[in-house]
Structure formats: structure tokens, C-alpha cells
Design an enzyme around this catalytic site. Structure first.
Site, PDB file in Angstrom:
ATOM      1  N   CYS A  13      -2.495  -2.157  -4.186  1.00  0.00           N
ATOM      2  CA  CYS A  13      -3.291  -3.245  -4.758  1.00  0.00           C
ATOM      3  C   CYS A  13      -2.550  -3.777  -5.985  1.00  0.00           C
ATOM      4  CB  CYS A  13      -4.674  -2.728  -5.151  1.00  0.00           C
ATOM      5  SG  CYS A  13      -4.559  -1.449  -6.416  1.00  0.00           S
ATOM      6  N   HIS A  43      -3.005   7.519  -8.383  1.00  0.00           N
ATOM      7  CA  HIS A  43      -3.311   8.738  -7.642  1.00  0.00           C
ATOM      8  C   HIS A  43      -2.543   8.782  -6.325  1.00  0.00           C
ATOM      9  CE1 HIS A  43      -7.166   9.608 -10.112  1.00  0.00           C
ATOM     10  NE2 HIS A  43      -6.103  10.218 -10.595  1.00  0.00           N
ATOM     11  N   GLU A 135     -11.234   6.914 -14.679  1.00  0.00           N
ATOM     12  CA  GLU A 135     -11.800   5.565 -14.913  1.00  0.00           C
ATOM     13  C   GLU A 135     -13.213   5.675 -15.501  1.00  0.00           C
ATOM     14  OE1 GLU A 135     -11.659   2.802 -11.594  1.00  0.00           O
ATOM     15  OE2 GLU A 135     -13.197   1.575 -12.536  1.00  0.00           O
ATOM     16  N   CYS A 197     -13.827  -3.563  -7.024  1.00  0.00           N
ATOM     17  CA  CYS A 197     -12.742  -4.542  -7.060  1.00  0.00           C
ATOM     18  C   CYS A 197     -12.464  -5.061  -5.648  1.00  0.00           C
ATOM     19  CB  CYS A 197     -11.485  -3.938  -7.680  1.00  0.00           C
ATOM     20  SG  CYS A 197     -10.702  -2.730  -6.627  1.00  0.00           S
ATOM     21  N   ASN A 228     -10.414   5.764  -4.106  1.00  0.00           N
ATOM     22  CA  ASN A 228     -10.583   4.680  -3.125  1.00  0.00           C
ATOM     23  C   ASN A 228     -10.179   5.145  -1.728  1.00  0.00           C
ATOM     24  OD1 ASN A 228      -7.914   3.250  -2.242  1.00  0.00           O
ATOM     25  ND2 ASN A 228      -7.588   3.699  -4.398  1.00  0.00           N
TER      26      ASN A 228
HETATM   27  S1  SF4 Z   1      -9.396  -1.266  -9.878  1.00  0.00           S
HETATM   28 FE1  SF4 Z   1      -8.897  -1.939  -7.812  1.00  0.00          FE
HETATM   29  S2  SF4 Z   1      -7.150  -3.302  -8.092  1.00  0.00           S
HETATM   30 FE2  SF4 Z   1      -7.316  -2.050  -9.945  1.00  0.00          FE
HETATM   31  S3  SF4 Z   1      -6.028  -0.260  -9.610  1.00  0.00           S
HETATM   32 FE3  SF4 Z   1      -8.078   0.320  -9.005  1.00  0.00          FE
HETATM   33  S4  SF4 Z   1      -8.109  -0.106  -6.786  1.00  0.00           S
HETATM   34 FE4  SF4 Z   1      -6.377  -1.228  -7.643  1.00  0.00          FE
END
Ligand code: SF4
Length: 297
Positions: A13, A43, A135, A197, A228
């Protein structure tokens, strides 16, 4: 023969690409050395190993917050990862006189800004995220009036006044919808803002679109640390796919387990290099080549 479906959307991404580019530029610049990244830059072990060979030092200790990890860096340059950091980490790095390079993903920073605005307006914040994930730590750490919600059991009782509900960018779109509904029942006055996102959303939607396509097995290529990536496997289950195989690379593929399989879909997380998914598909193709040559039934 196995029909192999290469699920669209692959490779890094934007946030991951930016973090890798930032780290590479920093390593090859004349900035103060050593260059240490606070946690895994992204990661994915393959990405981190490759940057390690170029001289990047990675400071990682399971269960240790970024604030604590920072105690172990006394000189040179510190890189903040794509997952973002809390204000206290920035302040501490500055106070230590470190050269700071921020590789936080712009989408993560946008969520942090949104939270700060709502806090300044006097709202309690319900942040849906994963406990122990960097995060989530960056978004909630050290702030009064922010609650980290992983399941509905974490929801505080008897909040009064304005409430703002938002989330970690890489959550499951299905889990988030369900949690939003449950929170709405207890706090009808709450304001909701999904911050999943685009990279996460399109990958998950592509898996949900597989429902009804008679997929026997979904192979998810990515690192087990990647939220993710893990959510893609979970969404595959929700799409009704019977077998989910999660692998870091082609060498982990259990080909025996795929015997008798007719249709396989392959997807990958947003921090998985495209070549790792391509290698998985190549290995599956060799299975078909063997079958065509009569080695397999
Ligand atoms: S927030 Fe979304 S676009 Fe940003 S690093 Fe994480 S997965 Fe990628």
C-alpha cells in the site's frame, strides 16, 4: 488441475511503500548514524531483513511499548514506523537529542489528528483497535478519556457528554460494522467515523466478492504480525470459504493439503512484497504442471 484465482490488488500500500523509501533514503544519507527503527518498520520479516542488510537496526521487543523501547536508543537517528507513535514518544526522542525521521503513514496521522480535534471539543473517544498493536498504542497512549475497544466487553459504562467513535485503520470492515452497531445501542448520541484505510478496504472487499464463486481454499500471503493480513484470513472465513491457508512465503505452502482442491484464490496483505505472492502462484502452477505430466492424480 487447480484453477488459481489471483485476487486483484497486491503489493505494498502507499503507506508501506513510503515507509520503505523513507528508510532507504535515510540509510543512504549523511544523517547521524546508527539508524534505528523503533519497532518493525512494516510488519513483514522479508522487508525488515532486506533493510537490515542495508544497515538498518531494528529495535523490537514483544510486549514493550515504543516509549520503553526508546530507552535503548541513545544516539544517531530514530525512524518512527508506518504505524505512527504517540506524542510522548516524539517528545522523548526530541529530549534525547535524536535525529528523528517520521515514516508514519499519512492515514494513521490523519486519524490521530481527528482524535485530537474531537478531544479538544470535549468528546470521550472510543477507539476500536487491537491491544498491543503499535498503531493503537500511538493513538491512545497517555491520553485521558480515550478507551481502547477490542471487543464489546471493553466498552466503558455510563459515559456522559459527547462521544466520538473511530478505529485503527486495518480493522475488519465486518467487525467494525458490528461493533459500531453495538456501541450505538448503548450510546445513541455517539458520533461514528470509520477510518479503515482504502488499501485495507479494497483488499477485504475483494475477498468478500469471492463468496459464491466455489472457492475451496483461500491462500493469504503475509506476515503473522500484520494485522491487515490476519484480517484478510478472517474475512475469508466470513465469506464462507472452507479452508484458509496463511503463509509467509511459497516454501510454507502445504501442497499435500491442496490435493483434490479445484479452485484456489490467492491474496496478500498490504505489507507483503508482490514477489512473495507471485512465488506462491508459481508454486501452485508447478502442482498443475506435475498433474498435467501425470505425476499426480
Ligand atoms: S494505514 Fe493503510 S495505507 Fe497506511 S500503512 Fe496501514 S495499511 Fe497501508
Amino acid at each position: 488441475m487447480i484453477e488459481i484465482l489471483d485476487v486483484p490488488v497486491q503489493g505494498f500500500c502507499k503507506g508501506v511503500s513510503k515507509a520503505i523509501e523513507t528508510a532507504q533514503k535515510t540509510l543512504h544519507s549523511d544523517c547521524p548514524k546508527p539508524v534505528t527503527v523503533l519497532g518493525s518498520l512494516v510488519h513483514n520479516a522479508y522487508v525488515n531483513q532486506s533493510l537490515g542488510k542495508q544497515g538498518l537496526q531494528v529495535l523490537e521487543a514483544k510486549g514493550k511499548s515504543r516509549l520503553k523501547l526508546l530507552d535503548e536508543i541513545d544516539a544517531g537517528t530514530v525512524i518512527f514506523t508506518a504505524h505512527g507513535v504517540c506524542d510522548q514518544v516524539r517528545a522523548k526522542a526530541e529530549a534525547k537529542g535524536l535525529n528523528i525521521v517520521d515514516a508514519s503513514c499519512p492515514f494513521v496521522l490523519a486519524t490521530q489528528k481527528l482524535i485530537n480535534r474531537k478531544r479538544a471539543d470535549g468528546a470521550s473517544i472510543l477507539y476500536i483497535g487491537k491491544k498491543g498493536h503499535p498503531e493503537a498504542e500511538g493513538a491512545v497512549y497517555g491520553h485521558e478519556g480515550i478507551y481502547l475497544i477490542e471487543t464489546i466487553d471493553d466498552l466503558p459504562e455510563n459515559l456522559t457528554g459527547p462521544i466520538f467513535v473511530t478505529n485503527q485503520t486495518t480493522m475488519s470492515i465486518l467487525d467494525l460494522e458490528a461493533l459500531f452497531d453495538q456501541i450505538k445501542e448503548r450510546y445513541p448520541q455517539a458520533e461514528f467515523c470509520s477510518e479503515i484505510c482504502n488499501a485495507t478496504r479494497v483488499r477485504q472487499k475483494a475477498i468478500l466478492d469471492l463468496a459464491g464463486q466455489n472457492i475451496d481454499c483461500l491462500i493469504v500471503v503475509g506476515d503473522p504480525q500484520s494485522n491487515n493480513t490476519n484480517r484478510l484470513a478472517q474475512i475469508g472465513q466470513a465469506a464462507g470459504i472452507q479452508t484458509i491457508m496463511q503463509v509467509e512465503s511459497a516454501s510454507q505452502l502445504d501442497l499435500d493439503a491442496l490435493k483434490g482442491t479445484h479452485k484456489v484464490a490467492v491474496t496478500s496483505g498490504a505489507s507483503t512484497p508482490a514477489y512473495l505472492k507471485d512465488q506462491v502462484i508459481e508454486r501452485l502452477n508447478t502442482l498443475n504442471d506435475q498433474a498435467a505430466a501425470g505425476f499426480l492424480s
